[in-house]
Design a protein around this motif. Structure first.
Motif, PDB file in Angstrom:
ATOM      1  N   ALA A  27       0.819  -1.244  -0.294  1.00 45.54           N
ATOM      2  CA  ALA A  27      -0.063   0.053   0.013  1.00 45.54           C
ATOM      3  C   ALA A  27       0.766   1.419   0.610  1.00 45.54           C
ATOM      4  CB  ALA A  27      -1.172  -0.124   1.358  1.00 45.54           C
ATOM      5  N   ILE A  28       2.231   1.073   0.648  1.00 43.09           N
ATOM      6  CA  ILE A  28       3.128   2.268   0.154  1.00 43.09           C
ATOM      7  C   ILE A  28       3.299   2.557  -1.402  1.00 43.09           C
ATOM      8  CG2 ILE A  28       5.398   3.300   0.853  1.00 43.09           C
ATOM      9  CD1 ILE A  28       5.173   0.711   3.013  1.00 43.09           C
ATOM     10  N   PRO A  29       2.963   4.050  -1.992  1.00 42.33           N
ATOM     11  CA  PRO A  29       2.842   4.340  -2.865  1.00 42.33           C
ATOM     12  C   PRO A  29       3.821   4.993  -3.354  1.00 42.33           C
ATOM     13  CG  PRO A  29       1.125   6.453  -2.005  1.00 42.33           C
ATOM     14  CD  PRO A  29       2.346   4.990  -1.331  1.00 42.33           C
ATOM     15  N   ARG A  30       4.647   4.350  -4.721  1.00 40.32           N
ATOM     16  CA  ARG A  30       5.252   5.203  -5.633  1.00 40.32           C
ATOM     17  C   ARG A  30       6.798   5.651  -5.068  1.00 40.32           C
ATOM     18  NH1 ARG A  30       8.574   2.145 -10.511  1.00 40.32           N
ATOM     19  NH2 ARG A  30       9.519   3.896 -10.945  1.00 40.32           N
ATOM     20  N   GLY A  31       7.364   6.308  -4.614  1.00 39.05           N
ATOM     21  CA  GLY A  31       8.093   7.381  -4.358  1.00 39.05           C
ATOM     22  C   GLY A  31       8.334   7.958  -3.059  1.00 39.05           C
ATOM     23  N   GLU A  32       7.319   7.184  -1.888  1.00 42.87           N
ATOM     24  CA  GLU A  32       7.151   7.301  -0.896  1.00 42.87           C
ATOM     25  C   GLU A  32       7.757   5.799   0.374  1.00 42.87           C
ATOM     26  OE1 GLU A  32       3.433   8.228   0.375  1.00 42.87           O
ATOM     27  OE2 GLU A  32       2.952   9.441  -1.090  1.00 42.87           O
ATOM     28  N   VAL A  33       8.219   5.996   1.381  1.00 39.21           N
ATOM     29  CA  VAL A  33       8.914   5.467   2.259  1.00 39.21           C
ATOM     30  C   VAL A  33       7.869   5.502   3.634  1.00 39.21           C
ATOM     31  CG1 VAL A  33      10.862   5.767   1.070  1.00 39.21           C
ATOM     32  CG2 VAL A  33      10.298   7.143   3.445  1.00 39.21           C
ATOM     33  N   ARG A  34       7.933   4.549   4.646  1.00 38.35           N
ATOM     34  CA  ARG A  34       7.143   4.352   5.727  1.00 38.35           C
ATOM     35  C   ARG A  34       8.848   3.644   6.658  1.00 38.35           C
ATOM     36  NH1 ARG A  34       4.381   6.550   2.880  1.00 38.35           N
ATOM     37  NH2 ARG A  34       1.966   6.670   2.313  1.00 38.35           N
ATOM     38  N   SER A  35       8.090   3.661   7.346  1.00 33.06           N
ATOM     39  CA  SER A  35       9.624   2.919   8.389  1.00 33.06           C
ATOM     40  C   SER A  35       8.998   1.516   8.727  1.00 33.06           C
ATOM     41  CB  SER A  35       9.157   3.520   9.989  1.00 33.06           C
ATOM     42  OG  SER A  35       8.660   3.683  10.741  1.00 33.06           O
ATOM     43  N   TYR A  36       9.360   0.816   9.683  1.00 32.59           N
ATOM     44  CA  TYR A  36       9.472  -0.657   9.974  1.00 32.59           C
ATOM     45  C   TYR A  36       8.339  -0.872  10.688  1.00 32.59           C
ATOM     46  CZ  TYR A  36      13.266  -1.420   7.269  1.00 32.59           C
ATOM     47  OH  TYR A  36      14.860  -3.031   6.620  1.00 32.59           O
ATOM     48  N   ALA A  37       8.607   0.791  11.811  1.00 34.91           N
ATOM     49  CA  ALA A  37       7.347   0.324  13.385  1.00 34.91           C
ATOM     50  C   ALA A  37       6.311   1.515  12.344  1.00 34.91           C
ATOM     51  CB  ALA A  37       8.250   1.850  13.377  1.00 34.91           C
ATOM     52  N   GLN A  38       5.748   2.030  11.609  1.00 30.22           N
ATOM     53  CA  GLN A  38       5.022   2.518  10.695  1.00 30.22           C
ATOM     54  C   GLN A  38       3.966   1.106  10.012  1.00 30.22           C
ATOM     55  OE1 GLN A  38       6.201   5.692   8.375  1.00 30.22           O
ATOM     56  NE2 GLN A  38       4.757   6.840  10.185  1.00 30.22           N
ATOM     57  N   VAL A  39       4.617   0.373   9.520  1.00 31.22           N
ATOM     58  CA  VAL A  39       4.513  -0.996   9.061  1.00 31.22           C
ATOM     59  C   VAL A  39       3.832  -1.526   9.571  1.00 31.22           C
ATOM     60  CG1 VAL A  39       4.493  -2.584   7.602  1.00 31.22           C
ATOM     61  CG2 VAL A  39       5.398  -0.321   6.870  1.00 31.22           C
ATOM     62  N   ALA A  40       3.924  -1.915  10.947  1.00 31.46           N
ATOM     63  CA  ALA A  40       3.903  -3.043  12.358  1.00 31.46           C
ATOM     64  C   ALA A  40       2.551  -1.898  12.523  1.00 31.46           C
ATOM     65  CB  ALA A  40       4.697  -2.751  13.276  1.00 31.46           C
ATOM     66  N   LEU A  41       2.347  -0.922  12.710  1.00 32.65           N
ATOM     67  CA  LEU A  41       1.433   0.056  12.996  1.00 32.65           C
ATOM     68  C   LEU A  41       0.150  -0.346  12.026  1.00 32.65           C
ATOM     69  CD1 LEU A  41       0.293   1.537  15.630  1.00 32.65           C
ATOM     70  CD2 LEU A  41       0.977   3.545  13.911  1.00 32.65           C
ATOM     71  N   TYR A  42       0.717  -0.261  10.813  1.00 28.49           N
ATOM     72  CA  TYR A  42      -0.634  -0.834  10.043  1.00 28.49           C
ATOM     73  C   TYR A  42      -0.826  -1.798   9.582  1.00 28.49           C
ATOM     74  CZ  TYR A  42       0.790   4.112   8.354  1.00 28.49           C
ATOM     75  OH  TYR A  42       1.086   5.839   8.497  1.00 28.49           O
ATOM     76  N   ALA A  43       0.058  -2.609   9.995  1.00 28.62           N
ATOM     77  CA  ALA A  43      -0.616  -4.374  10.183  1.00 28.62           C
ATOM     78  C   ALA A  43      -1.135  -4.882  11.540  1.00 28.62           C
ATOM     79  CB  ALA A  43       0.579  -5.046  10.057  1.00 28.62           C
TER      80      ALA A  43
END
Length: 104
Positions: A27-43
């Motif tokens: 779900a992370i759009p092309r050209g954008e980044v997320r942290s491991y912590a953000q991905v964990a939260l979204y998961a």
């Protein structure tokens, strides 16, 4: 005594962690980044940043290069390839070799 009826809108059981991580990263759009912590939260697993890192090593067909450390740096083990892929998507980086950081 009244019998409780089940609501027709019962929530689905939570996704297994690997599938939740896969969906969050895809779900992370092309050209954008997320942290491991953000991905964990979204998961749905706040605090499971290390688990996200472990899952990204095994999952296929996910844009793993869009996930980085909370301080904006890239992990040295994959930094060169990750930097190359992020630059190709238009993400601004600074650094060289295995030491890269996303420009804010």
């Amino acid at each position: 005594m009244a019998v409780k009826k089940k609501s027709p809108r019962q929530s689905a059981p939570p996704l297994p962690f690997p599938e939740a991580v896969r969906r969050a990263v895809r779900a992370i759009p092309r050209g954008e980044v997320r942290s491991y912590a953000q991905v964990a939260l979204y998961a749905g697993r706040p605090g499971a940043a290390r688990g996200v890192g472990r899952e990204l090593k095994t999952l296929e067909n996910v844009p793993w290069w869009r996930v980085l450390r909370s301080n904006g740096t890239l992990a040295p083990a994959v930094a060169v390839e990750q930097a190359r892929r992020l630059k190709a998507e238009g993400v601004r980086l600074e650094g060289e070799g295995t030491h890269w950081r996303v420009k804010r």
